[in-house]
Design an enzyme around this catalytic site. Sequence first.
Site, PDB file in Angstrom:
ATOM      1  N   ASP A 103     -43.164   6.948 -19.149  1.00 41.51           N
ATOM      2  CA  ASP A 103     -43.575   6.160 -17.976  1.00 41.51           C
ATOM      3  C   ASP A 103     -44.149   4.818 -18.398  1.00 41.51           C
ATOM      4  O   ASP A 103     -43.750   3.777 -17.903  1.00 41.51           O
ATOM      5  CB  ASP A 103     -44.591   6.955 -17.124  1.00 41.51           C
ATOM      6  CG  ASP A 103     -45.754   7.515 -17.944  1.00 41.51           C
ATOM      7  OD1 ASP A 103     -45.754   7.375 -19.183  1.00 41.51           O
ATOM      8  OD2 ASP A 103     -46.667   8.110 -17.336  1.00 41.51           O
ATOM      9  N   ASP A 106     -48.871   2.192 -23.732  1.00 41.67           N
ATOM     10  CA  ASP A 106     -50.122   1.438 -23.834  1.00 41.67           C
ATOM     11  C   ASP A 106     -50.322   1.069 -25.303  1.00 41.67           C
ATOM     12  O   ASP A 106     -49.892   0.017 -25.752  1.00 41.67           O
ATOM     13  CB  ASP A 106     -51.265   2.287 -23.267  1.00 41.67           C
ATOM     14  CG  ASP A 106     -52.594   1.573 -23.285  1.00 41.67           C
ATOM     15  OD1 ASP A 106     -52.614   0.348 -23.500  1.00 41.67           O
ATOM     16  OD2 ASP A 106     -53.640   2.228 -23.070  1.00 41.67           O
ATOM     17  N   THR A 110     -48.734   7.566 -28.739  1.00 47.07           N
ATOM     18  CA  THR A 110     -48.005   8.775 -28.329  1.00 47.07           C
ATOM     19  C   THR A 110     -46.577   8.731 -28.863  1.00 47.07           C
ATOM     20  O   THR A 110     -46.077   9.703 -29.443  1.00 47.07           O
ATOM     21  CB  THR A 110     -47.982   8.883 -26.783  1.00 47.07           C
ATOM     22  OG1 THR A 110     -49.322   8.851 -26.292  1.00 47.07           O
ATOM     23  CG2 THR A 110     -47.289  10.155 -26.327  1.00 47.07           C
ATOM     24  N   ASP A 163     -50.815   8.784 -13.105  1.00 50.01           N
ATOM     25  CA  ASP A 163     -51.975   9.313 -12.391  1.00 50.01           C
ATOM     26  C   ASP A 163     -53.284   8.700 -12.832  1.00 50.01           C
ATOM     27  O   ASP A 163     -53.393   8.059 -13.875  1.00 50.01           O
ATOM     28  CB  ASP A 163     -52.077  10.827 -12.636  1.00 50.01           C
ATOM     29  CG  ASP A 163     -52.657  11.133 -14.022  1.00 50.01           C
ATOM     30  OD1 ASP A 163     -52.122  10.599 -15.019  1.00 50.01           O
ATOM     31  OD2 ASP A 163     -53.643  11.892 -14.104  1.00 50.01           O
TER      32      ASP A 163
HETATM   33  P1  IMP Z   1     -50.311   5.385 -25.455  1.00 43.82           P
HETATM   34  O1  IMP Z   1     -50.204   6.508 -26.424  1.00 43.82           O
HETATM   35  O2  IMP Z   1     -51.597   4.606 -25.618  1.00 43.82           O
HETATM   36  O3  IMP Z   1     -49.108   4.474 -25.479  1.00 43.82           O
HETATM   37  O4  IMP Z   1     -50.459   6.031 -24.022  1.00 43.82           O
HETATM   38  C1  IMP Z   1     -49.353   6.432 -23.323  1.00 43.82           C
HETATM   39  C2  IMP Z   1     -49.693   7.400 -22.221  1.00 43.82           C
HETATM   40  O5  IMP Z   1     -50.955   7.162 -21.617  1.00 43.82           O
HETATM   41  C3  IMP Z   1     -48.688   7.214 -21.117  1.00 43.82           C
HETATM   42  O6  IMP Z   1     -47.618   8.078 -21.295  1.00 43.82           O
HETATM   43  C4  IMP Z   1     -49.470   7.545 -19.878  1.00 43.82           C
HETATM   44  O7  IMP Z   1     -49.368   8.919 -19.615  1.00 43.82           O
HETATM   45  C5  IMP Z   1     -50.875   7.191 -20.219  1.00 43.82           C
HETATM   46  N1  IMP Z   1     -51.228   5.844 -19.698  1.00 43.82           N
HETATM   47  C6  IMP Z   1     -51.377   4.704 -20.401  1.00 43.82           C
HETATM   48  N2  IMP Z   1     -51.689   3.661 -19.606  1.00 43.82           N
HETATM   49  C7  IMP Z   1     -51.725   4.166 -18.355  1.00 43.82           C
HETATM   50  C8  IMP Z   1     -51.972   3.574 -17.067  1.00 43.82           C
HETATM   51  O8  IMP Z   1     -52.218   2.370 -16.899  1.00 43.82           O
HETATM   52  N3  IMP Z   1     -51.911   4.426 -16.010  1.00 43.82           N
HETATM   53  C9  IMP Z   1     -51.634   5.757 -16.126  1.00 43.82           C
HETATM   54  N4  IMP Z   1     -51.388   6.343 -17.306  1.00 43.82           N
HETATM   55  C10 IMP Z   1     -51.436   5.556 -18.417  1.00 43.82           C
HETATM   56 MG    MG Z   2     -46.876   9.514 -20.345  1.00 44.60          MG
END
Ligand code: IMP
Ligand code: MG
Length: 183
Positions: A103, A106, A110, A163
């Site tokens: 989705d 950030d 992940t 969410d």
């Molecule tokens: P990352 O590992 O920091 O890239 O985080 C990714 C995951 O965090 C995404 O798959 C989302 O589930 C969640 N996430 C990051 N930013 C947002 C946001 O602005 N709204 C909702 N979920 C987020």
């Molecule tokens: Mg996600």
Amino acid sequence: MSPSEKPPSLTPLFTRDEIALRVRALGDAINRDYAGQTLTAIGILKGSFLFLADLVRVLNIPVAIDFIQTSSYGDATESSGEVRILRDFEGSLAGRHVLLVEDIIDTGLTLNYLWDLIEARRPASVAIAAMFVKEGKQRLNHPIRYAGFALVGDPFIVGYGMDYRGLYRNLDHVAALELEETR
Ligand code: IMP
Ligand code: MG
């Protein structure tokens, strides 16, 4: 939400129609790039469920669909950097063309973790599709082959699968969420 807590404010950012147009463009590109091949799309739960559902319905190539679930932020709005697998995908990925469907990216932590996990299972190729990409905090070590919209200014967004504390995933559009206490 406790009765004393004020509801967060939501500012619309992307309409349902804007999202649908962008998903169609990404799907068209995937159809071209994987013509003559079979794709394995792996949705990262829970946030990707609507994006994956819309994306695969644009595809005209054979596509297998699976899911993987990673630990969420809990109730926080920042990534902890720790990734836990809550549900693994089924079967072998050996020799498959894998498309990881996310989705929103950030920090990218992940996907860094999942990419390595998938590579270890000897697929023919791995690529990433993400509907939203936050610019600035990116530490992703891999290319985002299919990106929907870039986000600047680090908003926390909800809707279209995403969410806050388990809510708002069902919105057909995407909105920026601002918590009362931060205003
Ligand atoms: P990352 O590992 O920091 O890239 O985080 C990714 C995951 O965090 C995404 O798959 C989302 O589930 C969640 N996430 C990051 N930013 C947002 C946001 O602005 N709204 C909702 N979920 C987020
Ligand atoms: Mg996600």
